[in-house]
Scaffold this motif. Structure first.
Motif, mmCIF file in Angstrom:
data_model
loop_
_atom_site.group_PDB
_atom_site.id
_atom_site.type_symbol
_atom_site.label_atom_id
_atom_site.label_comp_id
_atom_site.label_asym_id
_atom_site.label_seq_id
_atom_site.Cartn_x
_atom_site.Cartn_y
_atom_site.Cartn_z
ATOM 1 N N ALA A 194 0.834 -1.208 0.000
ATOM 2 C CA ALA A 194 0.000 0.000 0.000
ATOM 3 C C ALA A 194 0.867 1.255 0.000
ATOM 4 C CB ALA A 194 -0.925 -0.017 1.211
ATOM 5 N N ALA A 197 2.577 1.697 -3.437
ATOM 6 C CA ALA A 197 1.653 2.134 -4.484
ATOM 7 C C ALA A 197 1.297 3.608 -4.313
ATOM 8 C CB ALA A 197 0.388 1.276 -4.447
ATOM 9 N N ALA A 227 -0.373 -2.650 -7.765
ATOM 10 C CA ALA A 227 -1.079 -2.791 -6.491
ATOM 11 C C ALA A 227 -2.101 -3.914 -6.568
ATOM 12 C CB ALA A 227 -1.750 -1.478 -6.105
ATOM 13 N N VAL A 231 -3.897 -4.283 -2.071
ATOM 14 C CA VAL A 231 -4.097 -3.102 -1.232
ATOM 15 C C VAL A 231 -5.579 -2.982 -0.889
ATOM 16 C CG1 VAL A 231 -2.133 -1.947 -2.312
ATOM 17 C CG2 VAL A 231 -4.424 -1.526 -3.188
#
Length: 371
Positions: A194, A197, A227, A231
């Motif tokens: 996360a 990204a 991602a 995420v």
């Protein structure tokens, strides 16, 4: 101390004439020596007075005697290597022993700066954020490997991404890029998909402000694709919306709207995710984002989305966000031909931008008012 050149000639029982003969043979046909009398005078100076030998004659003497310049005493002995540092000198004075308490303090400090930034803008908090980044970076340099170091690296990524955004807001594109490089590197060390990204996609905005919209879109789209499903949905929605903005900057209306629709579809009803304190994205934020993209495209339909977002936000609640929203409204009204409302929002945006120190938004306002 006896002259080593004189010793070398004595060991071979050479006369000066024989040495000159050997020097001429070493020089070959490509290098011409002066007359014998001149060379004899040089030999006398070298052997009797310790005169300096030029690089030209040094090479010839080494060939003639088949010895090195150091062995002949016509070059200095090499300096001894410096002693190897003791183990205590080679290693840091002390390793950082991170623990959950230290990581929590770093996290709380980042969040407090983040909240101040949203209200006051980057100009007033930028130095504090950079100092925080440097503090965490210093801790990590000497930290022992493990889960606590990875958690601290995640905090460094978040703090550096915040500082990078502030640098962009105050108009320092070069510093914004540098800080985002720190953010992405720290995110890789943390292992948090996360954080990586988010920092990578946000770095795309540095390229947008630098006028490199194609590169910005490529970077943001890559961050979104990498991602994937790794995420939380709210961040994936944010990534789609960011990609939509990059498409709007390229004038690709259909692609921008599709990306924004995808963001709306992905956005959960409860978009608050405590694991992502850096992502603020509810329905109201997404409506403002959609309006911003339409305004970039010169579409007067942005007014409804932006007006609703302004009403939901509440005047003065988010300093920098309100500046951007009012600039977008000014652009949208201008696209519709309503110069009165356009100037009203532009003037209010200029007033707020002066308070927050947003060079980025002041630049947009100046372009708008000039137009």
């Amino acid at each position: 101390m006896p002259n080593r050149l004189a010793q070398a000639r004595a060991e071979r029982k050479w006369t000066q004439a024989q040495l000159i003969h050997e020097l001429r043979r070493a020089a070959g046909t490509k290098q011409k020596l002066p007359p014998d009398e001149s060379v004899k005078r040089r030999i006398a100076v070298w052997e009797n007075k310790g005169g300096a030998v030029s690089a030209f004659y040094r090479d010839l003497l080494c060939k003639a005697y088949r010895r090195s310049a150091i062995e002949l005493g016509i070059a200095d002995e090499p300096a001894p290597p410096p002693p190897a540092p003791a183990l205590d000198d080679a290693l840091p004075v002390a390793f950082t022993r991170l623990d959950p308490g230290v990581v929590a303090l770093l996290r709380d400090h980042t969040q407090s700066i983040r909240l101040l930034d949203r209200r006051l803008g980057g100009a007033l908090t930028f130095k504090q954020t950079v100092a925080h980044v440097e503090q965490i970076d210093g801790l990590l340099r000497h930290a022992l490997p493990g889960a606590h170091r990875e958690a601290a690296a995640d905090e460094l990524s978040q703090a550096a991404a915040l500082a990078g955004w502030q640098a962009l807001d105050i108009g320092d594109v070069r510093e914004a890029w540098r800080l985002h490089e720190i953010a992405t590197a720290a995110a890789r060390e943390s292992g948090q998909a996360a954080g990586l990204a988010y920092a990578t996609a946000q770095q795309g905005y540095v390229l947008l402000d630098a006028g490199q919209a194609d590169d910005a879109h490529a970077l943001i789209a890559r961050a979104r694709a990498q991602a994937g499903s790794a995420v939380p949905p709210v961040l994936l929605a944010w990534l789609h919306a960011a990609e939509g903005e990059s498409l709007a900057a390229l004038g690709r209306r259909d692609g921008a709207l599709r990306a924004l629709d995808a963001a709306a579809d992905l956005l959960p009803n409860d978009a608050q995710d405590d694991s992502l304190p850096y992502v603020m994205l509810g329905a109201g934020h997404l409506g403002r984002w959609r309006g911003h993209c339409l305004a970039r495209l010169g579409d007067g339909d942005a007014i409804d989305d932006l007006t609703s977002a302004l009403d939901a936000m509440g005047e003065g609640q988010y300093g920098r966000a309100e500046v951007g929203l009012r600039v977008d409204l000014a652009l949208a009204f201008a696209a519709r031909g309503d110069t009165g409302d356009s100037h009203t929002h532009a003037r209010r945006a200029a007033e707020l931008a002066g308070r927050t120190g947003s060079v980025r938004q002041r630049r947009r306002i100046a372009q708008l008012l000039a137009a």
